[in-house]
Design a protein around this motif. Structure first.
Motif, PDB file in Angstrom:
ATOM      1  N   ASP A 238       0.866  -1.175   0.000  1.00  0.00           N
ATOM      2  CA  ASP A 238       0.000   0.000   0.000  1.00  0.00           C
ATOM      3  C   ASP A 238       0.904   1.226   0.000  1.00  0.00           C
ATOM      4  O   ASP A 238       1.603   1.500   0.974  1.00  0.00           O
ATOM      5  CB  ASP A 238      -0.895  -0.010   1.241  1.00  0.00           C
ATOM      6  N   THR A 239       0.916   1.928  -1.120  1.00  0.00           N
ATOM      7  CA  THR A 239       1.850   3.062  -1.254  1.00  0.00           C
ATOM      8  C   THR A 239       1.192   4.407  -0.957  1.00  0.00           C
ATOM      9  O   THR A 239       1.782   5.452  -1.225  1.00  0.00           O
ATOM     10  CB  THR A 239       2.430   3.084  -2.675  1.00  0.00           C
ATOM     11  N   ASP A 240      -0.014   4.382  -0.393  1.00  0.00           N
ATOM     12  CA  ASP A 240      -0.705   5.641  -0.111  1.00  0.00           C
ATOM     13  C   ASP A 240       0.067   6.502   0.884  1.00  0.00           C
ATOM     14  O   ASP A 240      -0.036   7.730   0.861  1.00  0.00           O
ATOM     15  CB  ASP A 240      -2.110   5.373   0.441  1.00  0.00           C
ATOM     16  N   GLN A 241       0.831   5.839   1.785  1.00  0.00           N
ATOM     17  CA  GLN A 241       1.549   6.598   2.796  1.00  0.00           C
ATOM     18  C   GLN A 241       2.845   7.203   2.271  1.00  0.00           C
ATOM     19  O   GLN A 241       3.498   7.974   2.959  1.00  0.00           O
ATOM     20  CB  GLN A 241       1.861   5.717   4.025  1.00  0.00           C
ATOM     21  N   LEU A 242       3.210   6.848   1.057  1.00  0.00           N
ATOM     22  CA  LEU A 242       4.432   7.388   0.480  1.00  0.00           C
ATOM     23  C   LEU A 242       4.175   8.758  -0.134  1.00  0.00           C
ATOM     24  O   LEU A 242       3.125   9.007  -0.721  1.00  0.00           O
ATOM     25  CB  LEU A 242       4.971   6.452  -0.606  1.00  0.00           C
ATOM     26  N   SER A 243       5.168   9.625  -0.031  1.00  0.00           N
ATOM     27  CA  SER A 243       5.050  10.940  -0.642  1.00  0.00           C
ATOM     28  C   SER A 243       5.090  10.808  -2.153  1.00  0.00           C
ATOM     29  O   SER A 243       5.547   9.803  -2.709  1.00  0.00           O
ATOM     30  CB  SER A 243       6.190  11.850  -0.171  1.00  0.00           C
ATOM     31  N   THR A 244       4.607  11.842  -2.823  1.00  0.00           N
ATOM     32  CA  THR A 244       4.635  11.855  -4.290  1.00  0.00           C
ATOM     33  C   THR A 244       6.057  11.733  -4.806  1.00  0.00           C
ATOM     34  O   THR A 244       6.320  11.033  -5.793  1.00  0.00           O
ATOM     35  CB  THR A 244       3.993  13.153  -4.814  1.00  0.00           C
ATOM     36  N   ASN A 245       7.001  12.409  -4.130  1.00  0.00           N
ATOM     37  CA  ASN A 245       8.400  12.368  -4.569  1.00  0.00           C
ATOM     38  C   ASN A 245       8.973  10.954  -4.490  1.00  0.00           C
ATOM     39  O   ASN A 245       9.672  10.505  -5.403  1.00  0.00           O
ATOM     40  CB  ASN A 245       9.255  13.319  -3.717  1.00  0.00           C
ATOM     41  N   VAL A 246       8.683  10.250  -3.394  1.00  0.00           N
ATOM     42  CA  VAL A 246       9.209   8.893  -3.236  1.00  0.00           C
ATOM     43  C   VAL A 246       8.607   7.975  -4.292  1.00  0.00           C
ATOM     44  O   VAL A 246       9.321   7.158  -4.907  1.00  0.00           O
ATOM     45  CB  VAL A 246       8.915   8.364  -1.818  1.00  0.00           C
ATOM     46  N   GLN A 247       7.302   8.086  -4.536  1.00  0.00           N
ATOM     47  CA  GLN A 247       6.673   7.248  -5.562  1.00  0.00           C
ATOM     48  C   GLN A 247       7.281   7.534  -6.937  1.00  0.00           C
ATOM     49  O   GLN A 247       7.525   6.612  -7.724  1.00  0.00           O
ATOM     50  CB  GLN A 247       5.170   7.487  -5.589  1.00  0.00           C
ATOM     51  N   SER A 248       7.533   8.805  -7.214  1.00  0.00           N
ATOM     52  CA  SER A 248       8.131   9.166  -8.503  1.00  0.00           C
ATOM     53  C   SER A 248       9.520   8.577  -8.651  1.00  0.00           C
ATOM     54  O   SER A 248       9.871   8.049  -9.719  1.00  0.00           O
ATOM     55  CB  SER A 248       8.196  10.693  -8.646  1.00  0.00           C
ATOM     56  N   VAL A 249      10.315   8.640  -7.581  1.00  0.00           N
ATOM     57  CA  VAL A 249      11.682   8.116  -7.640  1.00  0.00           C
ATOM     58  C   VAL A 249      11.663   6.602  -7.830  1.00  0.00           C
ATOM     59  O   VAL A 249      12.434   6.053  -8.632  1.00  0.00           O
ATOM     60  CB  VAL A 249      12.468   8.505  -6.375  1.00  0.00           C
ATOM     61  N   HIS A 277       7.139  -3.430   4.372  1.00  0.00           N
ATOM     62  CA  HIS A 277       7.424  -4.008   5.677  1.00  0.00           C
ATOM     63  C   HIS A 277       6.958  -3.035   6.757  1.00  0.00           C
ATOM     64  O   HIS A 277       6.405  -1.978   6.460  1.00  0.00           O
ATOM     65  CB  HIS A 277       8.914  -4.310   5.795  1.00  0.00           C
ATOM     66  N   ASN A 278       7.215  -3.391   8.007  1.00  0.00           N
ATOM     67  CA  ASN A 278       6.715  -2.550   9.097  1.00  0.00           C
ATOM     68  C   ASN A 278       7.269  -1.135   9.052  1.00  0.00           C
ATOM     69  O   ASN A 278       6.560  -0.167   9.331  1.00  0.00           O
ATOM     70  CB  ASN A 278       7.060  -3.177  10.451  1.00  0.00           C
ATOM     71  N   HIS A 279       8.544  -1.000   8.698  1.00  0.00           N
ATOM     72  CA  HIS A 279       9.175   0.314   8.780  1.00  0.00           C
ATOM     73  C   HIS A 279       9.759   0.790   7.454  1.00  0.00           C
ATOM     74  O   HIS A 279      10.354   1.857   7.397  1.00  0.00           O
ATOM     75  CB  HIS A 279      10.286   0.302   9.835  1.00  0.00           C
ATOM     76  N   PHE A 280       9.620   0.028   6.407  1.00  0.00           N
ATOM     77  CA  PHE A 280      10.172   0.469   5.126  1.00  0.00           C
ATOM     78  C   PHE A 280       9.452  -0.209   3.974  1.00  0.00           C
ATOM     79  O   PHE A 280       8.757  -1.214   4.146  1.00  0.00           O
ATOM     80  CB  PHE A 280      11.679   0.187   5.051  1.00  0.00           C
ATOM     81  N   ILE A 281       9.609   0.380   2.802  1.00  0.00           N
ATOM     82  CA  ILE A 281       9.088  -0.205   1.572  1.00  0.00           C
ATOM     83  C   ILE A 281      10.263  -0.483   0.650  1.00  0.00           C
ATOM     84  O   ILE A 281      11.221   0.296   0.591  1.00  0.00           O
ATOM     85  CB  ILE A 281       8.054   0.727   0.903  1.00  0.00           C
ATOM     86  N   ASN A 282      10.205  -1.614  -0.030  1.00  0.00           N
ATOM     87  CA  ASN A 282      11.360  -2.117  -0.764  1.00  0.00           C
ATOM     88  C   ASN A 282      10.970  -2.416  -2.207  1.00  0.00           C
ATOM     89  O   ASN A 282       9.989  -3.093  -2.468  1.00  0.00           O
ATOM     90  CB  ASN A 282      11.865  -3.403  -0.087  1.00  0.00           C
ATOM     91  N   LYS A 336      15.219   1.241  -1.118  1.00  0.00           N
ATOM     92  CA  LYS A 336      14.467   1.073   0.119  1.00  0.00           C
ATOM     93  C   LYS A 336      14.231   2.454   0.738  1.00  0.00           C
ATOM     94  O   LYS A 336      15.148   3.274   0.829  1.00  0.00           O
ATOM     95  CB  LYS A 336      15.235   0.184   1.087  1.00  0.00           C
ATOM     96  N   PHE A 337      12.971   2.684   1.153  1.00  0.00           N
ATOM     97  CA  PHE A 337      12.627   3.945   1.795  1.00  0.00           C
ATOM     98  C   PHE A 337      11.933   3.676   3.133  1.00  0.00           C
ATOM     99  O   PHE A 337      11.114   2.762   3.233  1.00  0.00           O
ATOM    100  CB  PHE A 337      11.676   4.765   0.924  1.00  0.00           C
ATOM    101  N   PRO A 338      12.255   4.467   4.142  1.00  0.00           N
ATOM    102  CA  PRO A 338      11.534   4.305   5.417  1.00  0.00           C
ATOM    103  C   PRO A 338      10.115   4.799   5.306  1.00  0.00           C
ATOM    104  O   PRO A 338       9.831   5.748   4.545  1.00  0.00           O
ATOM    105  CB  PRO A 338      12.350   5.177   6.380  1.00  0.00           C
ATOM    106  N   VAL A 339       9.202   4.166   6.013  1.00  0.00           N
ATOM    107  CA  VAL A 339       7.805   4.622   6.064  1.00  0.00           C
ATOM    108  C   VAL A 339       7.385   4.672   7.525  1.00  0.00           C
ATOM    109  O   VAL A 339       7.831   3.889   8.356  1.00  0.00           O
ATOM    110  CB  VAL A 339       6.851   3.687   5.287  1.00  0.00           C
TER     111      VAL A 339
END
Length: 342
Positions: A238-249, A277-282, A336-339
């Motif tokens: 679920d990428t809704d919690q990611l910022s637009t910039n992170v999704q773009s990258v 994952h609990n604390h990051f998306i990969n 990998k980005f923290p969420v």
């Protein structure tokens, strides 16, 4: 000559590093900052000379006790990490730079340089260099878009214009008019398709309207249709919690990795895995191509420029980026980005 000596002496005293000059084991002269440090921190210049002596023996001639011989034979300068004021609340970290001035007479200098300042200078220099590489990557992207507009889009529009001009200026039979109209329509449709493809490459609307995972699936589908290479997109993130910039990258990383796999790796299968994952998306992009020697491609060329661009975009958003590959065993690109957890 006297004035020149005065200038040299003034520069020596005002330089921002502490400098000690020795002959044999005797201190000949030191600048003002060296004297101030010596007084404030109770630094014994002979102690610094002994540290340098030990380091030179270890690095240059570990089985030879002849200090002067080691100097004469090999390196003129050595950098030695050293910490001063260990008994204080904030110890001071320096590099002790040993430099040979006159090997025959065993005259040498010891310069104390703040490690923090050097590291900051290195970081600034590295960032400046990386910015140049990223700017070059952006310029290459602009050149590609410009070439596509000129060579394909402009040519298609021009051909359609010439067809319309023929309709307006020439007396054509009804059958020829219908034929020419059909040709113009086909040309415009082809041009429209290319414009839509360029728009998808630059910024897919599905990314804004439906999110990252659907955009990756569309990217995979388009790649399969255009190249014939099998592209699997797997994920339940679920990428809704990611910022637009992170999704773009993340989308750009998938796009660049697929491009590299097709152009350089000659891959027949590409897999995109997007996992939360609990604390990051990969995100992992895995291909079965020919692979490459990663350290060798850290020297910047046409291929690694895009990789460096990806790396810098990830780092700018506090993510991590890794490429693992070896000749004959394919390539895996991981971002990998923290969420934030709920």
């Amino acid at each position: 000559m006297l004035e020149t000596l005065n200038w040299i002496e003034r520069y020596f005293d005002e330089v921002t590093d502490a400098v000690f000059i020795f002959k044999e084991e005797n201190l000949l002269v030191s600048n003002q900052l060296a004297k101030d440090l010596q007084a404030e921190l109770k630094i014994d210049p002979n102690y610094l000379a002994q540290v340098a002596d030990a380091s030179v023996k270890q690095k240059l001639s570990p089985t030879d006790d002849c200090f002067k011989c080691s100097i004469r034979n090999l390196m003129k300068e050595i950098s030695i990490p050293i910490t001063l004021a260990n008994d204080k609340l904030h110890p001071l970290e320096y590099f002790l730079i040993y430099h040979v001035i006159d090997a025959d007479n065993h005259v040498f200098s010891l310069t104390l340089k703040s490690r923090g300042i050097i590291e900051r200078m290195d970081q600034v220099a590295e960032q400046r260099q990386l910015n140049q590489y990223v700017n070059r990557a952006h310029e290459e992207e602009r050149k590609k878009i410009s070439a596509d507009l000129h060579d394909s889009i402009a040519q298609g529009v021009y051909s359609a214009i010439m067809g319309v001009r023929r309709l307006n200026e020439e007396e054509l039979s009804e059958a020829n008019v219908a034929k020419l109209t059909s040709i113009i329509e086909r040309q415009l449709n082809d041009t429209l398709t290319e414009v839509k493809g360029m728009a998808l490459d630059i910024r897919p609307s599905v990314l804004d309207n439906f999110g990252l995972l659907p955009a990756l699936r569309v990217l995979g589908q388009r790649t399969e249709e255009n190249s014939g290479v099998t592209v699997d997109v797997v994920g339940n993130a679920d990428t809704d919690q990611l910022s637009t910039n992170v999704q773009s990258v993340l989308y750009r990383i998938a796009q660049e990795s697929i491009h590299n796999a097709l152009k350089h790796a000659r891959a027949s299968e590409i897999s995109l895995l997007l996992v939360a994952h609990n604390h990051f998306i990969n995100l992992e992009v895995i291909d079965n191509g020919v692979g490459f020697d990663v350290p060798k491609h850290r020297q910047f060329n046409g291929r690694s420029l895009g990789l460096m661009n990806m790396n810098e975009r990830v780092k700018a958003l506090n993510g991590s980026f890794e490429i693992t590959s070896e000749p004959g065993n394919g390539t895996t690109v991981t971002a990998k980005f923290p969420v934030a957890t709920a």
